[in-house]
Motif scaffolding. Structure first.
Motif, PDB file in Angstrom:
ATOM      1  N   ILE A   1       2.230  -2.899   6.680  1.00 36.17           N
ATOM      2  CA  ILE A   1       1.136  -1.998   6.321  1.00 36.17           C
ATOM      3  C   ILE A   1       1.174  -1.702   4.819  1.00 36.17           C
ATOM      4  N   ALA A   2       2.367  -1.590   4.253  1.00 39.89           N
ATOM      5  CA  ALA A   2       2.480  -1.396   2.797  1.00 39.89           C
ATOM      6  C   ALA A   2       1.866  -2.591   2.072  1.00 39.89           C
ATOM      7  N   TYR A   3       2.128  -3.813   2.550  1.00 38.94           N
ATOM      8  CA  TYR A   3       1.542  -5.004   1.925  1.00 38.94           C
ATOM      9  C   TYR A   3       0.024  -5.001   2.042  1.00 38.94           C
ATOM     10  N   LEU A   4      -0.496  -4.557   3.167  1.00 39.37           N
ATOM     11  CA  LEU A   4      -1.947  -4.468   3.314  1.00 39.37           C
ATOM     12  C   LEU A   4      -2.506  -3.451   2.314  1.00 39.37           C
ATOM     13  N   SER A   5      -1.834  -2.324   2.169  1.00 38.93           N
ATOM     14  CA  SER A   5      -2.265  -1.309   1.199  1.00 38.93           C
ATOM     15  C   SER A   5      -2.279  -1.891  -0.216  1.00 38.93           C
ATOM     16  N   LEU A   6      -1.206  -2.599  -0.563  1.00 36.70           N
ATOM     17  CA  LEU A   6      -1.138  -3.214  -1.886  1.00 36.70           C
ATOM     18  C   LEU A   6      -2.257  -4.232  -2.080  1.00 36.70           C
ATOM     19  N   SER A   7      -2.551  -4.983  -1.039  1.00 37.53           N
ATOM     20  CA  SER A   7      -3.634  -5.973  -1.121  1.00 37.53           C
ATOM     21  C   SER A   7      -4.967  -5.299  -1.406  1.00 37.53           C
ATOM     22  N   ILE A   8      -5.210  -4.189  -0.739  1.00 34.21           N
ATOM     23  CA  ILE A   8      -6.461  -3.452  -0.957  1.00 34.21           C
ATOM     24  C   ILE A   8      -6.501  -2.895  -2.381  1.00 34.21           C
ATOM     25  N   ILE A   9      -5.393  -2.318  -2.837  1.00 32.66           N
ATOM     26  CA  ILE A   9      -5.327  -1.772  -4.196  1.00 32.66           C
ATOM     27  C   ILE A   9      -5.571  -2.884  -5.219  1.00 32.66           C
ATOM     28  N   GLY A  10      -4.947  -4.030  -4.989  1.00 28.86           N
ATOM     29  CA  GLY A  10      -5.138  -5.173  -5.887  1.00 28.86           C
ATOM     30  C   GLY A  10      -6.568  -5.673  -5.885  1.00 28.86           C
ATOM     31  N   LEU A  11      -7.168  -5.769  -4.718  1.00 30.81           N
ATOM     32  CA  LEU A  11      -8.548  -6.229  -4.612  1.00 30.81           C
ATOM     33  C   LEU A  11      -9.504  -5.254  -5.301  1.00 30.81           C
ATOM     34  N   VAL A  12      -9.268  -3.962  -5.110  1.00 24.45           N
ATOM     35  CA  VAL A  12     -10.107  -2.958  -5.779  1.00 24.45           C
ATOM     36  C   VAL A  12      -9.989  -3.116  -7.298  1.00 24.45           C
ATOM     37  N   ALA A  13      -8.782  -3.340  -7.784  1.00 27.69           N
ATOM     38  CA  ALA A  13      -8.594  -3.523  -9.232  1.00 27.69           C
ATOM     39  C   ALA A  13      -9.389  -4.738  -9.726  1.00 27.69           C
TER      40      ALA A  13
ATOM     41  N   ARG B   1     -12.978  -4.095  -9.892  1.00 25.37           N
ATOM     42  CA  ARG B   1     -13.287  -3.244 -11.064  1.00 25.37           C
ATOM     43  C   ARG B   1     -13.058  -4.020 -12.366  1.00 25.37           C
ATOM     44  N   GLU B   2     -12.780  -5.315 -12.231  1.00 32.80           N
ATOM     45  CA  GLU B   2     -12.540  -6.241 -13.343  1.00 32.80           C
ATOM     46  C   GLU B   2     -11.275  -5.930 -14.124  1.00 32.80           C
ATOM     47  N   ASP B   3     -10.298  -5.321 -13.456  1.00 31.42           N
ATOM     48  CA  ASP B   3      -8.976  -5.098 -14.048  1.00 31.42           C
ATOM     49  C   ASP B   3      -8.053  -6.160 -13.448  1.00 31.42           C
ATOM     50  N   TYR B   4      -8.189  -7.375 -13.965  1.00 33.34           N
ATOM     51  CA  TYR B   4      -7.525  -8.530 -13.376  1.00 33.34           C
ATOM     52  C   TYR B   4      -6.007  -8.492 -13.525  1.00 33.34           C
ATOM     53  N   THR B   5      -5.513  -7.951 -14.613  1.00 32.77           N
ATOM     54  CA  THR B   5      -4.064  -7.873 -14.832  1.00 32.77           C
ATOM     55  C   THR B   5      -3.414  -6.970 -13.788  1.00 32.77           C
ATOM     56  N   THR B   6      -3.992  -5.792 -13.590  1.00 30.92           N
ATOM     57  CA  THR B   6      -3.461  -4.868 -12.579  1.00 30.92           C
ATOM     58  C   THR B   6      -3.594  -5.488 -11.188  1.00 30.92           C
ATOM     59  N   GLY B   7      -4.743  -6.069 -10.898  1.00 32.42           N
ATOM     60  CA  GLY B   7      -4.961  -6.695  -9.590  1.00 32.42           C
ATOM     61  C   GLY B   7      -3.907  -7.739  -9.287  1.00 32.42           C
ATOM     62  N   GLN B   8      -3.621  -8.590 -10.266  1.00 34.41           N
ATOM     63  CA  GLN B   8      -2.629  -9.632 -10.064  1.00 34.41           C
ATOM     64  C   GLN B   8      -1.239  -9.043  -9.867  1.00 34.41           C
ATOM     65  N   SER B   9      -0.852  -8.091 -10.731  1.00 37.14           N
ATOM     66  CA  SER B   9       0.501  -7.530 -10.638  1.00 37.14           C
ATOM     67  C   SER B   9       0.704  -6.775  -9.301  1.00 37.14           C
ATOM     68  N   VAL B  10      -0.317  -6.076  -8.850  1.00 41.82           N
ATOM     69  CA  VAL B  10      -0.195  -5.350  -7.570  1.00 41.82           C
ATOM     70  C   VAL B  10      -0.075  -6.345  -6.424  1.00 41.82           C
ATOM     71  N   CYS B  11      -0.916  -7.358  -6.412  1.00 41.54           N
ATOM     72  CA  CYS B  11      -0.878  -8.336  -5.325  1.00 41.54           C
ATOM     73  C   CYS B  11       0.427  -9.132  -5.322  1.00 41.54           C
ATOM     74  N   GLU B  12       0.996  -9.364  -6.503  1.00 40.68           N
ATOM     75  CA  GLU B  12       2.282 -10.084  -6.586  1.00 40.68           C
ATOM     76  C   GLU B  12       3.409  -9.293  -5.955  1.00 40.68           C
ATOM     77  N   ARG B  13       3.278  -7.985  -5.841  1.00 39.56           N
ATOM     78  CA  ARG B  13       4.304  -7.175  -5.164  1.00 39.56           C
ATOM     79  C   ARG B  13       4.402  -7.543  -3.690  1.00 39.56           C
ATOM     80  N   CYS B  14       3.363  -8.170  -3.145  1.00 35.17           N
ATOM     81  CA  CYS B  14       3.363  -8.560  -1.727  1.00 35.17           C
ATOM     82  C   CYS B  14       4.122  -9.859  -1.486  1.00 35.17           C
ATOM     83  N   LEU B  15       4.448 -10.579  -2.548  1.00 33.61           N
ATOM     84  CA  LEU B  15       5.102 -11.885  -2.396  1.00 33.61           C
ATOM     85  C   LEU B  15       6.578 -11.760  -2.145  1.00 33.61           C
TER      86      LEU B  15
END
Length: 183
Positions: free
Chosen positions: A154-166, A169-183
């Protein structure tokens, strides 16, 4: 019920045999007055109408919900509400989906895991409407609860949503770094 449940996946694809089992179970549980299992067979029966007849699916889930609330089956009521959210969402009825989801979250406050899951789900709906602030807030709330309870998936799903929202919002650096936490 076991035969109907066994054939559950076939019901979703219109199997006449599975639907026959579920309809027979429905009659049996209606005749003996077993509201618990009647609610579950209504749930199973709804899958035969899921995509083609959403109003019939909604009707069956509302009947199951009423039975579950009457007998105090909190988990079952939450399941009905969650399914009502799914079917209305799939068919583009976002406001109805949000209303059912809010009821599901309320119904499951005692079941922390389900509540955290629903909070993630609640984040997806405003995101689809473009309300990124609300979506981000709910996803962060869910992430905090999931990490505290050690619910990794569920934490990974939350991170995925946070990354997708970023990213939305065209904040690609944040989106990538947040989604990479799921790896």
């Amino acid at each position: 019920y076991a035969l109907g449940d066994y054939e559950d996946t076939k019901v979703m694809y219109g199997s006449a045999k599975a639907l026959d089992y579920v309809e027979r179970c429905t009659r049996i549980y209606e005749n003996i007055g077993d509201q618990f299992y009647l609610a579950w067979v209504l749930h199973l029966r709804s899958y035969s109408f899921w995509l083609e007849q959403p109003d019939e699916t909604i009707k069956l889930h509302l009947q199951a919900l009423e039975l579950r609330q009457r007998i105090g089956d909190t988990f079952g009521a939450s399941t009905s509400l969650d399914n009502l959210c799914d079917i209305t969402w799939i068919h583009g009825r976002i406001q109805e989906a949000e209303n059912y989801l809010a009821q599901a979250i309320t119904a499951t406050q005692i079941a922390n895991l389900i509540s955290i899951w629903h909070t993630n789900y609640a984040a997806i709906l405003p995101m689809m409407r473009g309300d990124f602030v609300r979506a981000n807030h709910l996803a962060h709330e869910s992430l905090k609860s999931a990490e505290k309870a050690n619910y990794i998936v569920i934490a990974y799903l939350s991170l995925s949503i946070i990354g997708l929202v970023a990213v939305l919002r065209e904040d690609y650096t944040t989106g990538q770094s947040v989604c990479e936490r799921c790896l």
